[in-house]
Design a protein around this motif. Structure first.
Motif, short mmCIF file in Angstrom:
data_model
loop_
_atom_site.label_atom_id
_atom_site.label_comp_id
_atom_site.label_asym_id
_atom_site.label_seq_id
_atom_site.Cartn_x
_atom_site.Cartn_y
_atom_site.Cartn_z
N SER A 1 -8.90 -14.63 1.00
CA SER A 1 -8.36 -14.39 2.83
C SER A 1 -7.85 -12.94 2.82
CB SER A 1 -7.66 -15.71 3.22
OG SER A 1 -6.17 -15.48 2.51
N GLY A 2 -7.24 -12.59 2.29
CA GLY A 2 -7.10 -11.25 2.36
C GLY A 2 -5.56 -10.35 1.51
N PRO A 3 -5.34 -9.47 1.46
CA PRO A 3 -4.03 -8.98 0.22
C PRO A 3 -3.15 -9.36 0.64
CG PRO A 3 -4.82 -6.77 2.27
CD PRO A 3 -5.51 -8.67 2.27
N ASP A 4 -1.98 -9.61 -0.24
CA ASP A 4 -0.98 -10.05 -0.39
C ASP A 4 -0.59 -9.17 0.24
OD1 ASP A 4 1.44 -11.12 -1.26
OD2 ASP A 4 0.91 -10.99 -3.30
N PRO A 5 0.84 -9.46 1.31
CA PRO A 5 1.72 -8.68 1.43
C PRO A 5 2.86 -8.60 1.18
CG PRO A 5 2.03 -10.72 2.87
CD PRO A 5 0.34 -10.75 2.12
N ASN A 6 3.08 -9.17 -0.01
CA ASN A 6 3.94 -8.91 -0.34
C ASN A 6 4.22 -7.62 -1.83
OD1 ASN A 6 5.76 -10.75 0.70
ND2 ASN A 6 4.78 -12.40 -0.44
N LEU A 7 3.06 -8.06 -1.62
CA LEU A 7 2.54 -6.81 -3.09
C LEU A 7 3.24 -4.73 -2.84
CD1 LEU A 7 -0.15 -8.03 -5.05
CD2 LEU A 7 2.13 -8.14 -5.78
N PRO A 8 3.54 -4.11 -3.43
CA PRO A 8 3.57 -2.90 -2.76
C PRO A 8 1.97 -2.31 -2.47
CG PRO A 8 4.15 -3.02 -4.69
CD PRO A 8 3.55 -3.55 -4.93
N TYR A 9 2.93 -1.30 -0.31
CA TYR A 9 0.99 -0.92 -0.25
C TYR A 9 0.55 0.24 -0.77
CZ TYR A 9 -0.82 0.84 3.78
OH TYR A 9 -2.02 1.44 4.54
N VAL A 10 0.64 0.32 -1.54
CA VAL A 10 0.59 1.89 -2.24
C VAL A 10 0.19 1.00 -3.10
CG1 VAL A 10 0.28 3.64 -3.65
CG2 VAL A 10 1.87 3.61 -2.01
N GLY A 11 -1.59 2.12 -3.15
CA GLY A 11 -2.27 1.22 -3.87
C GLY A 11 -2.77 0.12 -4.26
N GLY A 12 -2.47 -0.52 -3.10
CA GLY A 12 -3.54 -2.66 -3.30
C GLY A 12 -4.26 -2.40 -1.88
#
Length: 507
Positions: A327-338
């Motif tokens: 559905s979308g990106p995992d918000p628990n992962l770092p923002y940078v490069g994700g």
């Protein structure tokens, strides 16, 4: 005193007064000319052996306080930066919608929540299901997309503005270099330089609106311009001092390190960090700090929204660039490069749910503790709706554990930025805070313009009183000078009569 001495003194007085009259007339004629400052003819008493021999004119002198001029230019730099910031942030303020009409991100999340509350009252009503998807959900997605687009356009215009301002800096520095050469040459030859210095001050004032700098004035009329970041601006009548390459500014690009935004170059050296103040400095601040932070906060809000629906069993928001059915990106992962970067631009309402709105009641996929309502299941199924209301819009996940905090540090495409606020627990509260932070920056920029305008206007008024031409004062001065001219003329007339009498007695 001999008659010869009296004639010499009167003659020097006449010449000095004549020059002063001409200077006063020039002042009146040029009172409305841009950058023109009041000139006065300074007289120096001449004596020989302790005996007065008249007066010597030293040429037109400017009545200018250089310290005041430097302070005026400093305030002009601050004002132009504030006006630029206010202009750009006002676009983002407008994109957040009218708060009086509850059009902010948090408001739209609240309207989506209210739609689910209505759905909970009668899950079998297809009309209510459509209201959730086609109105509240789409309005929220559109707001994310519009805000991200406006932020991206503003960031692109900021980089384009850097290139435009550098062209103006280059042309203004060439103009200042040419005028400075003339001042130095005339100073060395003993020729008055007041008018050229006026022109140079006008050019310096224009330059101060683009970038902040300090002026070091030299005795021979030369100048050294020092940027506040330690950069010395080259004064050359040929060639460009600074350059920057064009670039497409996408959410993931940045300046510095391994970033791909081209630097500002001077003689083969990156001087970007030293280009501070004025419009140029504000463009860099917006491009590299303010706007990337806005983008990150929007991306995080969008990612958290999609994830919190995904976790309860409803894939309502999707990323067209992600592998199906993610559905979308995992918000628990770092923002940078994700994959969070730029997600606010990409977030869409699920086409699968839009095509079959009953999935809003039944669910799209199984998750721990939840099994979707099967085909032919009860039309009054509320399990998913309760999970959405209690958890997607609430402070805890489906296991009743507090949702992880919204990221407020390590933001921006290079991870160097931070949000200026704490982290709430619900997506609705985060949307409210983000809107308040962005629109608050715009309001602060507007206030900064007002303060900078007052300071700049106050200094300008003081400079006007001190250095600009006051026509009434000049007219009064003309009367005084005419009286002085008449007095010297009478001395010469009297001396002439004495000479005529003396020669007559000899005959």
């Amino acid at each position: 005193m001999s008659i010869d001495a009296a004639l010499l003194i009167a003659r020097s007085g006449l010449l000095h007064t004549q020059r002063a009259l001409s200077s006063a007339a020039d002042n009146v004629a040029n009172a409305e000319s841009e950058g023109y400052t009041r000139k006065r003819i300074v007289g120096d008493a001449v004596s020989s052996g302790g005996q007065g021999m008249g007066v010597r004119s030293l040429g037109p002198m400017r009545e200018v306080d250089t310290a005041l001029v430097n302070e005026m230019n400093k305030r002009k730099s601050e004002l132009s930066a504030a006006e630029l910031r206010e202009s750009i942030l006002s676009r983002i303020d407008e994109a957040h919608g009218d708060p009086a009409k509850s059009e902010g991100l948090g408001d739209l999340v609240g309207k989506l929540r209210s739609s689910f509350v209505e759905l909970r009252a009668d899950p079998a009503q297809v009309v209510k299901l459509q209201a959730v998807v086609l109105k509240a959900g789409q309005n929220l997605v559109d707001r994310f997309n519009d805000l991200a687009r406006v932020v991206g356009e503003a960031r692109q215009s900021a980089h384009d503005g850097v290139a435009t301002e550098l062209k103006l800096i280059n042309s203004t520095l060439r103009e200042i270099a040419s005028l400075t050469r003339s001042v130095v040459e005339r100073t060395g030859a003993g020729i008055p330089t007041a008018d050229i210095e006026d022109q140079r001050d006008v050019a310096l004032a224009r330059l101060s609106e683009i970038i902040a700098f300090k002026v070091v004035r030299q005795e021979n009329g030369g100048l050294i311009l020092l940027g506040t970041g330690g950069v010395t601006f080259p004064l050359s009548e040929t060639g460009d001092a600074f350059s920057v390459a064009p670039a497409v500014i996408a959410p993931q690009v940045y300046y510095g390190g391994s970033g791909t935004i081209p630097p500002i170059m001077m003689a083969g050296t990156d001087v970007t960090p030293g280009m501070l103040g004025g419009r140029l400095g504000e463009y860099l601040r917006l491009r590299d700090q303010t706007l990337p932070r806005y983008q990150a906060e929007l991306d995080i809000a969008a990612a958290e929204l999609a994830d919190r629906f995904e976790e309860v069993g409803l894939r309502l928001f999707t990323d067209p660039n992600a592998p199906t059915p993610f559905s979308g990106p995992d918000p628990n992962l770092p923002y940078v490069g994700g994959p969070q970067i730029g997600f606010a631009n990409r977030i869409k309402l699920s086409s699968v749910v839009s095509a079959d709105v009953k999935l809003l009641r039944d669910g799209t996929h199984a998750t721990p503790g939840f099994t979707p309502n099967p085909a032919g299941g009860p039309a009054g199924f509320t399990t998913l709706i309760d999970r959405v209301l209690n958890h997607s819009f609430g402070a805890t996940d489906p296991l009743n554990v507090a949702w992880g905090p919204f990221s407020t540090a390590g933001l921006g495409p290079d991870g160097s930025l931070s949000s200026p606020f704490g982290t709430p627990q619900t997506i609705e509260d985060y949307g409210i805070i983000v809107t308040a932070a962005h629109t608050g920056d715009s309001a602060a920029a507007d206030r900064a313009v007002g303060i900078a305008t007052q300071l700049s206007d106050g200094l300008e008024a003081r400079f006007t009183r001190q250095s600009r031409v006051n026509v009434d004062s000049e007219m009064a001065s003309l009367v005084q000078l005419q009286n002085a001219y008449a007095a010297n003329a009478r001395v010469m007339s009297t001396a002439q009569t004495m000479w005529d009498t003396l020669f007559g007695s000899v005959r």
